[in-house]
Design a protein around this motif. Structure first.
Motif, PDB file in Angstrom:
ATOM      1  N   VAL A  17      44.522  40.730  45.586  1.00  0.00           N
ATOM      2  CA  VAL A  17      44.476  39.482  45.487  1.00  0.00           C
ATOM      3  C   VAL A  17      45.920  38.818  45.859  1.00  0.00           C
ATOM      4  N   LEU A  18      46.948  39.243  46.019  1.00  0.00           N
ATOM      5  CA  LEU A  18      48.300  38.853  46.682  1.00  0.00           C
ATOM      6  C   LEU A  18      47.879  38.813  48.158  1.00  0.00           C
ATOM      7  N   LEU A  77      54.398  28.605  40.663  1.00  0.00           N
ATOM      8  CA  LEU A  77      54.156  29.634  39.814  1.00  0.00           C
ATOM      9  C   LEU A  77      54.572  31.052  40.607  1.00  0.00           C
ATOM     10  N   ARG A  78      54.535  32.043  39.954  1.00  0.00           N
ATOM     11  CA  ARG A  78      55.152  33.123  40.854  1.00  0.00           C
ATOM     12  C   ARG A  78      53.838  34.346  40.276  1.00  0.00           C
ATOM     13  N   PHE A  79      53.431  34.754  41.423  1.00  0.00           N
ATOM     14  CA  PHE A  79      52.287  35.971  41.312  1.00  0.00           C
ATOM     15  C   PHE A  79      52.977  37.059  41.756  1.00  0.00           C
ATOM     16  N   GLY A  86      45.981  45.813  43.460  1.00  0.00           N
ATOM     17  CA  GLY A  86      45.310  44.636  43.908  1.00  0.00           C
ATOM     18  C   GLY A  86      45.363  43.487  42.975  1.00  0.00           C
ATOM     19  N   THR A  87      46.000  43.655  41.834  1.00  0.00           N
ATOM     20  CA  THR A  87      45.832  42.755  40.926  1.00  0.00           C
ATOM     21  C   THR A  87      47.250  41.653  40.811  1.00  0.00           C
ATOM     22  N   ALA A  88      47.452  40.712  40.121  1.00  0.00           N
ATOM     23  CA  ALA A  88      48.570  40.078  39.933  1.00  0.00           C
ATOM     24  C   ALA A  88      48.941  39.474  38.432  1.00  0.00           C
TER      25      ALA A  88
END
Length: 154
Positions: A17-18, A77-79, A86-88
């Motif tokens: 996702v990132l 926002l911060r991811f 693969g996730t945030a």
């Protein structure tokens, strides 16, 4: 088996996702107050830029029109890298937790309690250059649906 959402096509699995979010996106958000029947709209852009130490800084800016009045609007926002590959882990600018994000199937549902309100978000990757969020906000003083469409620039 694949599913369809709002005529927008099939879900599009995102292995990271990132990496998927990195870059600049055009943003269009409709805000519907279900209690009053009023509608508003945000239009602008958002950048997902690399953060030192990993993750992305998300900065959104544009114009929000409510009841005929246009105002500048922005948020940050911060991811951060999530608990699995693969996730945030999405956080507010001040570091407070917001929600998790996992688009490995192309769709994710997250919740966020905020005082007496509950935010329930549905995230859908549509293809390499389009994704959508739908937030349903309910509580004693709020009954909203916020639908945001993102289209990659460039």
């Amino acid at each position: 088996m694949t599913e369809e959402r709002d005529g927008m096509g099939e879900f599009w699995p995102v292995p990271d996702v990132l990496a998927y979010l990195t870059g600049r996106w055009r943003v269009r958000r409709s805000v519907r107050d279900l209690a009053s029947g009023l509608d508003g709209e945000f239009t602008g852009g958002t950048d997902f830029r690399p953060l030192e130490g990993g993750g992305l800084l998300h900065h959104e800016s544009g114009t929000f029109v409510w009841q005929g009045v246009a105002r500048p609007a922005e948020r940050t926002l911060r991811f951060l890298p999530g608990s699995s590959p693969g996730t945030a882990d999405v956080r507010f600018a001040d570091g407070r937790p917001f929600h998790d994000l996992d688009l490995t199937t192309g769709r994710h549902v997250a919740g966020h309690p905020c005082a007496a309100d509950l935010y329930r978000g549905e995230f859908t990757a549509l293809d390499a250059g389009r994704w959508r969020t739908v937030w349903r906000v309910g509580g004693p003083a709020k009954d909203l649906v916020l639908t945001t469409d993102y289209v990659r620039e460039g």
